[in-house]
Structures are given as C-alpha cells and as structure tokens.
Design a protein around this motif. Structure first.
Motif, mmCIF file in Angstrom:
data_model
loop_
_atom_site.group_PDB
_atom_site.id
_atom_site.type_symbol
_atom_site.label_atom_id
_atom_site.label_comp_id
_atom_site.label_asym_id
_atom_site.label_seq_id
_atom_site.Cartn_x
_atom_site.Cartn_y
_atom_site.Cartn_z
ATOM 1 N N MET A 72 21.444 63.424 79.612
ATOM 2 C CA MET A 72 22.688 63.738 78.926
ATOM 3 C C MET A 72 23.771 64.122 79.928
ATOM 4 O O MET A 72 24.966 63.954 79.659
ATOM 5 C CB MET A 72 22.455 64.858 77.914
ATOM 6 N N ARG A 73 23.348 64.665 81.068
ATOM 7 C CA ARG A 73 24.249 64.924 82.187
ATOM 8 C C ARG A 73 23.399 65.178 83.420
ATOM 9 O O ARG A 73 22.209 65.497 83.315
ATOM 10 C CB ARG A 73 25.172 66.114 81.907
ATOM 11 N N LEU A 93 23.449 71.554 75.612
ATOM 12 C CA LEU A 93 23.824 71.550 77.026
ATOM 13 C C LEU A 93 24.125 72.956 77.548
ATOM 14 O O LEU A 93 23.744 73.307 78.656
ATOM 15 C CB LEU A 93 25.038 70.636 77.250
ATOM 16 N N LYS A 134 15.729 63.977 71.511
ATOM 17 C CA LYS A 134 16.113 64.776 72.676
ATOM 18 C C LYS A 134 14.864 65.331 73.340
ATOM 19 O O LYS A 134 13.776 65.367 72.739
ATOM 20 C CB LYS A 134 17.045 65.914 72.271
ATOM 21 N N TRP A 174 15.153 56.333 77.417
ATOM 22 C CA TRP A 174 15.674 57.675 77.650
ATOM 23 C C TRP A 174 16.677 57.689 78.798
ATOM 24 O O TRP A 174 16.552 56.931 79.752
ATOM 25 C CB TRP A 174 14.523 58.628 77.976
ATOM 26 N N GLU A 193 23.080 58.025 69.257
ATOM 27 C CA GLU A 193 22.557 57.816 70.602
ATOM 28 C C GLU A 193 21.687 58.964 71.107
ATOM 29 O O GLU A 193 20.977 58.817 72.092
ATOM 30 C CB GLU A 193 23.707 57.572 71.588
ATOM 31 N N SER A 194 21.724 60.109 70.421
ATOM 32 C CA SER A 194 20.892 61.238 70.847
ATOM 33 C C SER A 194 20.002 61.728 69.708
ATOM 34 O O SER A 194 19.734 62.912 69.575
ATOM 35 C CB SER A 194 21.754 62.380 71.381
ATOM 36 N N ALA A 209 18.461 67.909 80.386
ATOM 37 C CA ALA A 209 18.490 67.452 78.998
ATOM 38 C C ALA A 209 18.515 65.928 78.948
ATOM 39 O O ALA A 209 19.307 65.276 79.634
ATOM 40 C CB ALA A 209 19.711 68.010 78.288
ATOM 41 N N TYR A 210 17.633 65.358 78.116
ATOM 42 C CA TYR A 210 17.542 63.918 77.932
ATOM 43 C C TYR A 210 17.858 63.558 76.484
ATOM 44 O O TYR A 210 17.679 64.378 75.567
ATOM 45 C CB TYR A 210 16.132 63.421 78.262
ATOM 46 N N GLN A 211 18.273 62.306 76.286
ATOM 47 C CA GLN A 211 18.532 61.812 74.940
ATOM 48 C C GLN A 211 18.060 60.367 74.812
ATOM 49 O O GLN A 211 17.922 59.645 75.799
ATOM 50 C CB GLN A 211 20.016 61.894 74.596
ATOM 51 N N ASP A 247 25.103 72.725 71.456
ATOM 52 C CA ASP A 247 25.268 71.326 71.849
ATOM 53 C C ASP A 247 24.132 70.782 72.704
ATOM 54 O O ASP A 247 24.200 69.644 73.176
ATOM 55 C CB ASP A 247 26.592 71.143 72.597
ATOM 56 N N CYS A 285 24.121 65.089 64.430
ATOM 57 C CA CYS A 285 23.643 64.465 65.662
ATOM 58 C C CYS A 285 24.108 63.010 65.728
ATOM 59 O O CYS A 285 23.871 62.239 64.792
ATOM 60 C CB CYS A 285 22.117 64.537 65.718
#
Length: 470
Positions: free
Chosen positions: A188-189, A248, A157, A185, A153-154, A176-178, A246, A150
């Motif tokens: 992620m996308r 995602l 999660k 927070w 930065e993430s 999805a958050y990181q 991943d 990992c």
C-alpha cells in the motif's frame, strides 16, 4: 421448589443497585462475569474443542516441516487459507529454501486444494500455490476487509514484516499490503506502518465492524531490547495492539492486560478475531510458549474493550491431543473461526501439528459447539444476572441441561415477576443451541425496556449464551 427458593433468597440479598446493563437484542456469551451478579453452586468452565481430522498437509517441495502461521477466513462460498511454506532440513536446522507464502482453498472447510496459480517460479517451475515471495513471507497474514467503504483494489489486506530475517532484526517493522482478488498482492506504500514491536510471529489485523476501525495485534517483548538493533530481546513474548482508520496510520497503541493476578507467560501468536455471532466480543487463541522444551500450546482469552482480556491458564489444545503436538513448536492455533456449510451448531478452528517433523507440518480441524467456549456450569446451582434492560419479546438460550433447568425474572426491587417465576417456567431439559424460554405469563413484551434480573436455576446444566429476540 422450596430448596431453590431458599437459595434464591441468598442470591438476591447481594444484588447491587447499579446502572442496568442495556442488552437490547445483543447475544451475550458466558465468557466472564460481565453479566453475572452472583453464582451459588455454579462456576464458569472452559470447554476444549473436539479433535476431528487432518485438513491440510504441507508436503510440497516449496512447503515443508516448518510451514505455519495459517490464516483462514470465508469469502462468500469459498474458504481461503494462507500460510508460510518453509522447511528446515539442512544440517544444524537451517532452512532448505527461502520462505514463501502459500494459498489453499475449500468449498466446505473440510477438503482443501492447492491451486496451481502460476504466479511465482520455484526451482524452475510456476506449477505451485505460491501467492507471495520476498519480504514478509514468514509472517504474511491476510484478511478479507469488511469495511463497507473499502475500495475494490484493497478488498484483501495484510500486515507483514519488512525485509529479510537479518534486516527485520535490525529494523523491525510491519508493512501494509493490499489485493483485489486475494492472489495478486502489492504494498500500500513503501514506508512501514507499525514499528514498535518485535513482529517475528503471526501479526494479525482485521476490520472491527462493531467499532468502525481497523485493529492489529502483534508480538513484542515486555522488556524491549538490550541494543538498538533488536538482536537481544528482554522480558517475555507478549501481545500489543493498535487501531487505524485507514490501515496506514496506527494509533492507540496498548499492551494487552490480563489482570493483576494473571501469571506472566510467554505468548507467541495471538490468533485474535471478533466473534461473528457476537461481534462486540473479541476472542483470542494465543499460543503459550514453554521455553524449557520449546513446546507450545494454545490457550483461550476474551475481551470486550479489545485491550483487557480474561485469559484462561489451562491449555485449550494440550500437547497430548491427537498426535504429533509435543515436539518443538508443534501446537499452534491458526487464526480464523469458520462456520462450515451443513454444520449450523458447530464452529470449526484449526491447529497445527508435526512441526519440525516430516515431511511436512499439517493442520487438523477441531470443532466447538457454537458459542461453546465457556459455560456457567452446575450440578445443582444458580446464577443471578446483574440488573439489565432488553428489547424483544422472548429469551433464547444456548443450553445443555441434563436435568430440568428453569429461568425466573425479577423486577427492579429483586422480587419475582408474577407469571415469570421459576414455578411458571416450562422446564428446560435437553441440548439447545437457540431455545426460547416459555413462561405462563406469555411473551416478554410487557417487560421490555424495564430493569430486570434473570435467575437461572441450573440442574446438571451448562449455560453458554443468551439473547433476547423480537
């Protein structure tokens, strides 16, 4: 010992000549019949956790009586807790303010503080413990990523619903958050990562170290919806799962299965995590919903493959537990099992109470005996394991024996191994979390790698777990 020998004969007669289970040095809990060939005068018994004290009260003006969906985990010497801050105090049960995600922390898992983070403004002030605002606050459920690959930065999660309540019902989805520090927070996308479900609950995820993949559990309805917008669900509330490499792209979607004889019930949350002392085992504390009075109660379930679960139908924490649990949605189990400092033989879990009461909902700490979810219990009885192989020189047990219990080792032919018979075993009497079994035959090095069976002669005893050690 004559009576015990007679009983043993009846057990061995049904022993199957199947491929032996390879235990190596893995800890096994008595959660199901995975290891059990036969029991006589014994049965599996669910154990309820013992109520302790209130750990956290959600009484700040940005929290309130519908604060909930708590996620707790350990991060080094710090324990972290995330939860929804929400209050229904307006006429007609309407929210008094938009939901927020709050944060608390503890050094001992007993005393929790709400740090003034200064991150988000609530009614003109940043003097609060709000860690997230906007999309997904009602279902934000962070975890500490244990994936060895990992990126920094993430390191933390979370999965959370997309959009506000109206948008969520029209287009249900999870994003999805990181976070690098668990406090700041970001997405992620922008595109959602899971769309097949309902999600209006605590949607959990974690990294499964035993399998080298991420796994998520979330809410869906068994009958889908009567319209494309998702406004009218059909069927009952249930749990779905999927895996990802991943975090995602999610695949291997599956609905949890409890066996053909399990009754159909409504499961509101899942609170599912691997068990740290035996990470190949998945434990869940789903909250069962009773529509008649909108009451909820946690139950217990376990799995070895992450999809097929053994679920106990008796309430793990009944609505009659300490106080304020019998109201509308007042009795949820939080997500997280904590081993607190100075309590080596205890496991802490937390459950909510006083939901919709006031001025704020709260969580209470409950304690299990370590490994102490289910036991093979008997007044005078026996348990015979399936054929197995192991690595190591000694057998350790998690056992409470009020009488004198013994263990016997059988060879591949089902015959007692000289030096390791029940008569050769030093009687076990007492409360043991990790007790080595002693025989006149000495250590187990000569039997390691060979096919054997274990015969437990239980005298007013509860057997919780076993493990072979070097």
């Amino acid at each position: 010992m004559k009576a015990l020998t007679f009983l043993f004969t009846s057990l061995v007669a049904v022993s199957a000549a199947a491929e032996p289970i390879s235990l190596e040095g893995r800890r096994e809990l008595m959660l199901d019949d995975y290891l059990i060939e036969k029991m006589q005068g014994a049965a599996l018994k669910l154990h309820r956790p013992e109520a302790q004290y209130v750990a956290l009260v959600c009484d700040a003006e940005w929290e309130g009586n519908t604060s909930g969906y708590f996620s707790l985990f350990q991060d080094g010497d710090l324990f972290r807790c995330y939860y929804r801050g929400s209050h229904h105090g307006e006429e007609g049960g309407k929210p008094s303010h938009s939901g927020v995600t709050c944060y608390a922390e503890s050094r001992d898992g007993i005393t929790w503080t709400k740090p003034k983070l200064g991150l988000f403004e609530f009614r003109g002030s940043k003097e609060n413990n709000i860690v997230h605002m906007g999309d997904g606050c009602g279902t934000f459920a962070p975890f500490l990523d244990s994936n060895p690959n990992c990126p920094p930065e993430s390191r933390f999660k979370a999965l959370a619903t997309m959009g506000n309540d109206v948008e969520r019902k029209k287009n249900p989805a999870l994003q999805a958050y990181q976070s690098a520090d668990g406090l700041h927070w970001k997405l992620m996308r922008d595109k959602p990562v899971i769309t097949a479900g309902s999600f209006d609950s605590q949607n959990t995820a974690h990294y499964d170290n035993a399998r080298g993949e991420y796994r998520a559990y979330w809410r869906y309805f068994t009958g889908g919806y009567t319209d494309e917008r998702g406004w009218k669900p059909k069927g009952v509330r249930a749990i779905r799962t999927a895996t990802s490499k991943d975090f995602l792209t999610w695949e291997n979607h599956a609905n949890l299965d409890y066996g053909k004889d399990a009754p159909e019930v409504q499961l509101y949350t899942n609170a599912t995590r691997p068990y740290a002392r035996a990470p190949h085992l998945m434990l869940g504390f789903p909250t069962r919903y009773q529509p008649k009075h909108s009451q909820v109660e946690p139950v217990f379930m376990s799995s070895r493959d992450r999809v097929n679960f053994k679920r106990w139908e008796e309430a793990l924490i009944p609505i009659t537990a300490p106080k304020d649990r019998d109201g509308n949605r007042s009795n949820y189990m939080t997500c997280g099992m904590l081993f607190l400092p100075g309590k080596p033989s205890e496991l802490s879990v937390y459950a909510s109470e006083a939901y919709y009461a006031g001025p704020g909902s709260r969580i209470r700490r409950f304690s299990f005996r370590v490994d102490g979810f289910v036991s093979a219990t008997a007044k005078q009885g026996e348990l015979l394991t399936k054929a197995l192989t192991f690595a190591g020189t000694k057998l350790n047990l998690n056992l409470v024996s009020r009488g004198e219990s013994r263990v016997e080792i059988l060879d591949e032919a089902g015959k007692p191994v000289p030096g390791f018979t029940a008569e050769d075993c030093q009687p076990l009497k007492g409360d043991f979390v990790d007790q080595a079994v002693s025989w006149k035959g000495g250590d187990l090095s000569k039997l390691a790698g060979k096919t054997v069976q274990l015969r437990f002669v239980l005298s007013d005893a509860d057997l919780f777990a076993l493990q072979f050690f070097p």
